[in-house]
Design a protein around this motif. Sequence first.
Motif, mmCIF file in Angstrom:
data_model
loop_
_atom_site.group_PDB
_atom_site.id
_atom_site.type_symbol
_atom_site.label_atom_id
_atom_site.label_comp_id
_atom_site.label_asym_id
_atom_site.label_seq_id
_atom_site.Cartn_x
_atom_site.Cartn_y
_atom_site.Cartn_z
ATOM 1 N N ALA A 109 0.830 -1.208 0.000
ATOM 2 C CA ALA A 109 0.000 0.000 0.000
ATOM 3 C C ALA A 109 0.861 1.254 0.000
ATOM 4 C CB ALA A 109 -0.924 -0.011 1.215
ATOM 5 N N GLY A 110 2.033 1.175 0.661
ATOM 6 C CA GLY A 110 2.944 2.322 0.676
ATOM 7 C C GLY A 110 4.356 1.870 0.344
ATOM 8 N N VAL A 111 5.002 2.559 -0.608
ATOM 9 C CA VAL A 111 6.409 2.275 -0.921
ATOM 10 C C VAL A 111 7.162 3.594 -0.792
ATOM 11 C CG1 VAL A 111 6.130 0.203 -2.319
ATOM 12 C CG2 VAL A 111 5.801 2.413 -3.390
ATOM 13 N N PHE A 112 8.155 3.625 0.097
ATOM 14 C CA PHE A 112 8.804 4.878 0.483
ATOM 15 C C PHE A 112 10.271 4.861 0.091
ATOM 16 C CE2 PHE A 112 5.943 5.827 4.469
ATOM 17 C CZ PHE A 112 4.811 5.750 3.687
ATOM 18 N N HIS A 113 10.804 6.035 -0.197
ATOM 19 C CA HIS A 113 12.233 6.197 -0.444
ATOM 20 C C HIS A 113 12.782 7.211 0.553
ATOM 21 C CE1 HIS A 113 15.598 8.017 -3.149
ATOM 22 N NE2 HIS A 113 16.096 7.129 -2.317
ATOM 23 N N TYR B 134 -0.496 12.058 5.579
ATOM 24 C CA TYR B 134 -0.705 12.104 4.123
ATOM 25 C C TYR B 134 -1.541 13.327 3.711
ATOM 26 C CZ TYR B 134 0.999 7.353 2.830
ATOM 27 O OH TYR B 134 1.755 6.234 2.566
ATOM 28 N N LEU C 239 4.124 16.827 1.081
ATOM 29 C CA LEU C 239 3.963 16.811 2.538
ATOM 30 C C LEU C 239 4.879 17.836 3.178
ATOM 31 C CD1 LEU C 239 3.663 13.013 3.441
ATOM 32 C CD2 LEU C 239 2.023 14.523 2.348
ATOM 33 N N LEU D 204 4.359 12.813 -1.872
ATOM 34 C CA LEU D 204 3.506 11.630 -1.931
ATOM 35 C C LEU D 204 2.785 11.582 -3.274
ATOM 36 C CD1 LEU D 204 2.247 9.322 -0.074
ATOM 37 C CD2 LEU D 204 0.358 10.900 0.284
ATOM 38 N N LYS E 211 -0.004 9.009 -5.580
ATOM 39 C CA LYS E 211 -0.899 7.844 -5.560
ATOM 40 C C LYS E 211 -0.884 7.305 -6.982
ATOM 41 C CE LYS E 211 -5.783 6.915 -4.389
ATOM 42 N NZ LYS E 211 -7.021 7.601 -3.937
ATOM 43 N N TYR F 164 0.645 4.099 -2.649
ATOM 44 C CA TYR F 164 1.150 5.415 -2.304
ATOM 45 C C TYR F 164 2.665 5.367 -2.335
ATOM 46 C CZ TYR F 164 -3.491 6.940 -0.878
ATOM 47 O OH TYR F 164 -4.819 7.290 -0.865
ATOM 48 N N VAL F 165 3.268 6.248 -3.132
ATOM 49 C CA VAL F 165 4.716 6.330 -3.258
ATOM 50 C C VAL F 165 5.176 7.583 -2.525
ATOM 51 C CG1 VAL F 165 6.624 6.519 -4.888
ATOM 52 C CG2 VAL F 165 4.590 5.179 -5.502
ATOM 53 N N LEU F 166 6.080 7.419 -1.565
ATOM 54 C CA LEU F 166 6.569 8.569 -0.792
ATOM 55 C C LEU F 166 8.063 8.719 -1.027
ATOM 56 C CD1 LEU F 166 5.778 10.722 1.384
ATOM 57 C CD2 LEU F 166 6.544 9.068 3.098
ATOM 58 N N ARG F 167 8.477 9.913 -1.453
ATOM 59 C CA ARG F 167 9.897 10.167 -1.719
ATOM 60 C C ARG F 167 10.417 11.236 -0.763
ATOM 61 N NH1 ARG F 167 7.763 9.301 -7.131
ATOM 62 N NH2 ARG F 167 8.960 7.651 -8.167
#
Lengths: 470, 470
Positions: free
Chosen positions: A399-403, A415, B117, B148, B150, B444-447
């Motif tokens: 559901a969430g992929v973070f860098h 979010y 964010l 973030l 989506k 959800y991709v968070l960089r």
Amino acid sequence: MSAAAKDATRAEGTHVTTRSMAEAAKRASRGLAPLSEDRRNAALEAMANALEAHAAELLAASAEDVLAAEHATEKLPAATLSRLKLNATKLAEMVAQVRSVAALPDPLGRTLDAIELDDQDPSTTSGAPGPSHLGNRDQPATNAGLHLTKLSVPLGVLAVIFEARPDAVTQIASLAIKSGNAVLLKPGKEVERTAAAIVHVLREALASVDLPADSVALVVGRERTNELLTMHDLIDLAIPRGSKQLVDYVMANSRIPVLGHSEGICHIYVDRAANEELAMRVIEDAKSDYPAACNAVETVLVHREIATEFLPKLAEHLRARGITLHGDAITQQILRGMEILPVHDWHTEYGELELSLGIVSSLDAAIDHIHTHGSSHTESILTEDPIAAERFLREVDAAGVFHNASTRFADGFRYGFGAEVGISTSKFHARGPVGLEGLTTYKYVLRGAGHTAGDYRGADGRSFTHRRKL
Amino acid sequence: MSAAAKDATRAEGTHVTTRSMAEAAKRASRGLAPLSEDRRNAALEAMANALEAHAAELLAASAEDVLAAEHATEKLPAATLSRLKLNATKLAEMVAQVRSVAALPDPLGRTLDAIELDDQDPSTTSGAPGPSHLGNRDQPATNAGLHLTKLSVPLGVLAVIFEARPDAVTQIASLAIKSGNAVLLKPGKEVERTAAAIVHVLREALASVDLPADSVALVVGRERTNELLTMHDLIDLAIPRGSKQLVDYVMANSRIPVLGHSEGICHIYVDRAANEELAMRVIEDAKSDYPAACNAVETVLVHREIATEFLPKLAEHLRARGITLHGDAITQQILRGMEILPVHDWHTEYGELELSLGIVSSLDAAIDHIHTHGSSHTESILTEDPIAAERFLREVDAAGVFHNASTRFADGFRYGFGAEVGISTSKFHARGPVGLEGLTTYKYVLRGAGHTAGDYRGADGRSFTHRRKL
């Protein structure tokens, strides 16, 4: 007591069957769905005011719950006792939260898509209006042609099963009303008196602004929960909020779609191109910011090439912050001399200051490990290599992929969703942190002027224009 | 035979367990998900070419199925026999459809939402990069701040259970590949040979362009279907395509989310302000354009005030087109002299040139009737009164709510979706006609740049910017 207030209390009696309560909620939901945003926000304001006006009764009800809990033969953990207790400060926070939900953007009536299917009316009705025409063809709703819109609408009836948290009642009820849904609330036994008192106040508040009191109702007793979970014809969504045991129970016993997650096995993969200082800070935060949260990290995977240099620093850093470490055989070998417990499986949600460390030979091995042992909740890669980062973000199915960020950011407030219903590890309907949007579905609205499908058939038929209008 | 082609045939054997087939599909889906649109479209082109190249074998396999059906002790209906037969024309249409799916917009990698964010990096990493930095901070993926998005992604593995339609194989396989999903196909017994031949060709085509052959696999036998439906850990979505019996069976026996609908009880409400000529044309179309379709109308409700004038005209018009009419007591009274059968219940999907007529006293009564007896599929109001129309569109809870249009428009092609997976009467995930989008979910991709949740805590903590960037 006003007639509306009497009506508000009636359905709270214990003689009512669970089914008739669910039917009343369904009827209430039909009344709620078409209400304007103003009406729904006014109801939220009435709810907030009523909670303030009845503070003394609510605190008294909570005192009874606390007294009962303190005298129970089976003692509650101190943390649970503190959670179930309502005081003036907590009540003020609950009221503020109801008002903050009112201030959120309306999740209903949003046009999610708009497609013109045809820009013309059927020729047979393009002439002068007949005697039964009202002649309102100027209305935007009846522009010439055939127009499709995809419109956000409420789900209908929610059933929320929660544990010892009185604040869950006001939070869930306000999210439900804001999103035009009726809600059946099943509280944990330990907060039954408080929950009943709050629901009573909320129902009176709803009735006072002419909303159906049955939009919010209390359900008491485990048998009723089981009954609720079979009523897929009346209840649209079940939301368990509490322990993994509760969530697993609801998921296993519900014929209704369930929103939530039973596990949060989150990983951080420290790539060979990671910044060490960044990695130590992020891992510390992901574990210790709030270890009991589902988005806390449980497993840190370290690339083989940096393991001998990085692992001792990381282990020392984490142990200095009181974190108990588990490790696979190679990790234990590298960290010999430190107290590193074995990893029993890679599938334990510690919920404490406790962490598993593993070595992987490559980015692919890390992704494989995550797909094998993860719960598709939130996974993070720490690296300064943009190619590795993009591969991780693209290939990991979660559901969430973070860098280069802490897993703790997986949260509706962080979010920017304003309010959170829960976090979903399902791929359906709503995935990840779920805000008000997760309490809505949509319907397709088609506006025509006597259009028939047959007109679009065959070589001589009309053609669809299919112009996207959004 | 090439190594890839050998690999393509291997998993088709009957010695393989159902679970290992599903596991192979899951592995294939991991390989498919990150592929570019070009790679997926090239695979679809290879599939189309292979179907053309192997036309003779496919027609021969179909001839065997037809022969077996003709000699079976239990005779198939003529319509089923005609549906299961493959000929050169039908095959050419199937190939054209595969190519048309390739031409559709990519459902994957779409940015569904984007929220900043924070616009800054944590201060501790804003200095010069350390020794393990690769210094790629210019990449858009690593802009300063915490970002973030989506992103639309495939579901994973689909299990499609269908009946005697060979064209379903190519249609579903092409939709699956386009949307980056692996698919397990369980055909009806009557088309097993044809389906096996098609799947064999498709697997070879996939392998020839270096896509995992296990992205498309055939499952044979009812026991295997039952096994599939329990594998919620490997299969993400079950899609039954066929009779109500098949859909009901899958819905009752699946632990996997099911996309589809078992019933299409569609209504048309003829308001007192309806245009009579328009109403007769639309009702005729909604019933007779294709009576077996789920979006054909089953019940027409007429406002009491116009019933005595309008009903006789409508009944005559419909009877002249061969439509058998049922009516409630008042309708039978008004239409005395005509042969009007009684309405047994309001819940029969005729699937034939047959229709129920009822009288309602108001718009509210019509909406109540629809909520009580409808299947939340598609409901239409015929009126020239815009206020009545808007109330109906707003208050009726169904996947499709139409004004002055035939229920037959509830269809993915007519809605402009290009391809249709099915029509969902569930409120979850996908509602109404479902195109490629229904075969996707999101993540959800968070960089970030080492952002920790703790930095945003307390009075001195950083504040989220929460700027929507889409």
